[in-house]
Each structure stands twice: as structure tokens, then as C-alpha cells.
Design an enzyme around this catalytic site. Structure first.
Site, short mmCIF file in Angstrom:
data_model
loop_
_atom_site.label_atom_id
_atom_site.label_comp_id
_atom_site.label_asym_id
_atom_site.label_seq_id
_atom_site.Cartn_x
_atom_site.Cartn_y
_atom_site.Cartn_z
N GLU A 16 16.19 21.32 -19.99
CA GLU A 16 17.22 20.81 -20.91
C GLU A 16 17.74 19.47 -20.35
O GLU A 16 17.94 19.34 -19.14
CB GLU A 16 18.36 21.84 -20.93
CG GLU A 16 19.61 21.42 -21.69
CD GLU A 16 20.76 22.44 -21.49
OE1 GLU A 16 20.88 23.02 -20.39
OE2 GLU A 16 21.53 22.62 -22.46
N LYS B 34 19.82 22.47 -30.10
CA LYS B 34 20.50 23.66 -29.55
C LYS B 34 21.59 24.18 -30.48
O LYS B 34 22.50 23.43 -30.87
CB LYS B 34 21.10 23.28 -28.19
CG LYS B 34 21.73 24.42 -27.40
CD LYS B 34 22.13 23.91 -26.02
CE LYS B 34 22.72 24.94 -25.12
NZ LYS B 34 23.07 24.37 -23.79
N CYS C 26 18.56 26.60 -23.16
CA CYS C 26 19.51 27.18 -22.22
C CYS C 26 20.32 28.35 -22.78
O CYS C 26 19.83 29.45 -22.86
CB CYS C 26 20.44 26.09 -21.66
SG CYS C 26 21.31 26.69 -20.19
N1 CDV Z 1 23.54 24.47 -20.34
C1 CDV Z 1 23.93 25.69 -20.69
O1 CDV Z 1 23.80 26.08 -21.84
N2 CDV Z 1 24.49 26.47 -19.73
C2 CDV Z 1 25.01 27.77 -19.98
C3 CDV Z 1 26.19 28.11 -19.13
C4 CDV Z 1 27.22 27.08 -19.20
C5 CDV Z 1 26.80 29.40 -19.57
C6 CDV Z 1 23.97 28.86 -19.80
O2 CDV Z 1 23.91 29.74 -20.67
O3 CDV Z 1 23.26 28.87 -18.81
#
Ligand code: CDV
Length: 350
Positions: free
Chosen positions: A47, A127, A183
């Protein structure tokens, strides 16, 4: 004929706030070259691959903030072109995350799938599940997560897509079916099931996940940082393994990890998981590292035709709550009803 693809994840170690774009880009190109020397056909990058994970910083200066975003065509822009040119030269498809600024001024946390043979983007994902906050924490010691401030929620949904040229398209199965998430999306069963319902065979997911970030998650601010880190890693693997299993697909995850600016810890744990939920490749460091393995997509068939044969076993008439409601609505409190049979009083009637 087996539908086997050699897939790699390019884990990227610390990227500091003041690292130059050229230096970071060169590291990504080195990783791609290493993956190529090992025979990779597809490589996933994390990401927001091209810069440090800037949503941890409160940036009030607009020009400074824009410098973390990619403007124009990602394949030809000065800051990113080198990676796409190298992918074309090496004939490797890449899936890469970046902060996207659109021509009409919107900002998204995005990734694209680049098809080397045609030199074109086969798919784009923005996202959907943006974690964190709009406003920074008051505590100056806290690590921020300002994705809700800097990005709009993705507007492209979870779209699976076919990828030509990676395997022989057998008459029975056709070309591989891929999908992307970014993510935080990996923690949401809904995201996986949207892809699962399109017959997904490989999910690609880059991430930046803080290890010790007690204001964001965890149990308390005095939690042991090592324990917090181990728990973050555990949850990452838990969701990748569980959701690969329940959707009978491979998953590939690539971390941006290490100690950015010597201060902000991001977990490593890049993995490739099989459709049975088992990890088949895993990073061993928290630095730049390639993990790679052969994935026979036909291994997805057992789960997709038996335990998780969605068409046979799903009962959609009971699932409407999932799309009708975002937050939790608890059943009525027993203590507020009487025990005389009033609705919610805890007496079950057929
Ligand atoms: N970059 C992210 O989406 N990080 C989130 C944290 C912040 C909860 C994750 O789900 O890893």
C-alpha cells in the site's frame, strides 16, 4: 493441465519521511529484478508503495501533502514510471499501491494491476475501508492515522478480473481470476465475500500496519510494545488465513514494514496463503525482501465445489442485515422488559 503461476510479494522495509523518491523507486526496481531472477510472473507491492506512510503525519501545508500523491498517469509519471518500465522490460505483471490524486482533485488510496505484455492497466481498486480519523490525536506522542482526512472512500467496489497470458487458459477454467484489496480491507469479511462471489482465485493485498500504536488499537497505552507488535502480526495472519480458507482462494500480502524514521514501527509478515488457509511463503525479515511460490489455481476447486460451494450452501434470505445496517443494533435489554412475555423479555416463542 495445471494452472500454476509463480507469484511473489515484494516486502518493502523502512521508508523515511525524507527519503528521496528516486531512492525509494530504485529499491522497488531492485526488488522487481530479484523477483524476476527467481522466475516470478506477478509481483505484489505494498500500500502507498512510493513514499513513507504519510497518513501518520498531520500535514497542513497543501503543497507538501500533494507531494505524497501521484498525479497523472501512474505508468508514465516521473516518480513512478521506472517501476512500470522495468516490469515491461522483464515481462512481469505488477500489482502496486499508491496515493492517487485524480484530475478533478479527488484523492484515493489506490492500487492497480499492470499487465506487462500489453503495457496496460487491467484493473484499478480504491480502498473502501479507510481506518483512522479526520482529526489528529490531541496527544502529541500518539501516532496518527489520518486516512479519513486525506482520502475519499473508494468508489470502484470489489471487482474481480481475468488476467491473460499467465497460464494456459484451459477450456474448463479459463484465465486466472484475480482481485485486489488494500490493508484494512483484509479485516472485513464483506470485502472477501464480494470477491469470493466472483470466483476469486488470488487476492492481492498490500498493507502498512502499525505494530505498537496504542491510541489506535490494542488494550492500553502502557501495553508492552513487543506484545502489541506480536498481536498485530497475529491478527494480520489470522484474517489472511481465515478469509483465504472461507473463499477457497490464494492470497498474497506485501508489507511496508520496519522502523520509519527510527520511530514508527510497521509490522512485516508478508505472506502467501493457500486456499486451505495454510501459509506457504512468509517473509523472514522486516526489510526489503522477496517471497515467492508457485500457486496452482486448481487447488481452489476443492473448497469452491464442496465446503464453500456458495451456490449450494449460502442462504441469502438471512443476510439482508449485512447491507441494511452498518453499525450494531443490539437486542433489547432483558432488564428493561418484564418477564410477562413482553417482546424482549427473554421468552422465546416459535
Ligand atoms: N493502513 C491501514 O489500513 N492500516 C490499518 C490499521 C491502521 C488498523 C490496518 O488495518 O492494518
Amino acid at each position: 493441465m495445471p494452472r500454476t503461476i509463480r507469484i511473489a510479494a515484494a516486502q518493502v522495509g523502512a521508508v523515511h519521511l525524507n527519503d528521496t523518491r528516486q531512492n525509494t523507486l530504485q529499491r522497488l526496481i531492485c526488488l522487481l529484478e530479484e523477483a524476476s531472477s527467481k522466475g516470478a510472473q506477478v509481483v505484489l507491492f505494498p500500500e502507498c508503495t512510493f513514499t513513507t506512510f504519510f497518513p501518520r503525519h498531520f500535514i497542513s501545508d497543501e503543497a507538501e501533502l500533494e507531494s505524497f500523491f501521484e498525479h497523472g498517469d501512474i505508468m508514465t509519471a516521473d516518480n513512478t514510471r521506472g517501476l512500470f518500465d522495468k516490469a515491461k522490460e522483464l515481462s512481469i505483471d505488477i500489482c502496486v499501491g499508491f496515493a492517487e490524486a485524480t484530475n478533478d482533485g479527488e484523492h484515493y488510496n489506490t492500487c492497480v494491476y499492470y499487465h506487462a505484455k500489453t503495457g496496460s492497466l487491467l484493473s484499478k481498486y480504491r480502498k473502501v475501508h479507510l481506518p483512522g480519523d479526520v482529526e489528529p490525536f490531541e496527544d502529541p506522542e500518539a501516532t496518527n492515522q489520518l486516512e479519513k482526512r486525506y482520502f475519499k472512500p473508494g468508489d470502484l467496489g470489489f471487482k474481480a478480473f481475468r488476467v491473460p497470458d499467465l497460464t494456459d487458459a484451459t477450456p474448463e477454467r479459463g484465465e486466472p481470476i484475480f482481485g485486489m484489496m488494500i490493508c484494512n480491507d483484509r479485516r472485513w469479511a464483506e470485502a472477501w465475500r464480494c470477491l469470493g462471489l466472483q470466483g476469486i482465485e488470488v487476492v492481492f493485498c498490500g498493507y502498512n500496519t502499525a505494530g505498537f500504536a496504542p491510541h489506535l488499537w490494542g488494550t492500553s497505552t502502557d501495553q508492552d510494545p513487543k506484545e502489541a507488535d506480536a498481536m498485530a502480526l497475529f491478527h494480520h495472519k489470522l484474517v489472511m488465513q481465515a478469509h483465504s480458507y472461507t473463499n477457497s482462494c490464494f492470497s498474497v500480502s506485501a508489507a511496508r514494514c520496519g522502523w520509519d524514521d527510527g520511530k514508527y514501527n510497521l509490522i512485516a509478515g508478508s505472506t502467501i496463503v493457500g486456499p486451505d488457509g495454510k501459509i506457504i511463503a512468509e517473509s523472514a525479515t522486516n526489510e526489503d525482501e522477496i517471497i515467492i511460490t508457485d500457486c496452482n489455481l486448481d487447488d481452489c476447486r476443492a473448497g469452491k465445489t464442496r465446503t464453500f460451494n456458495f451456490g449450494r450452501h449460502r442462504r441469502t434470505e438471512h443476510y439482508s442485515i449485512i447491507t441494511l445496517q452498518a453499525g450494531v443494533v443490539e437486542p433489547p435489554r432483558l432488564s428493561l422488559g418484564s418477564l410477562d412475555g413482553t417482546e424482549g423479555a427473554g421468552i422465546w416463542k416459535a
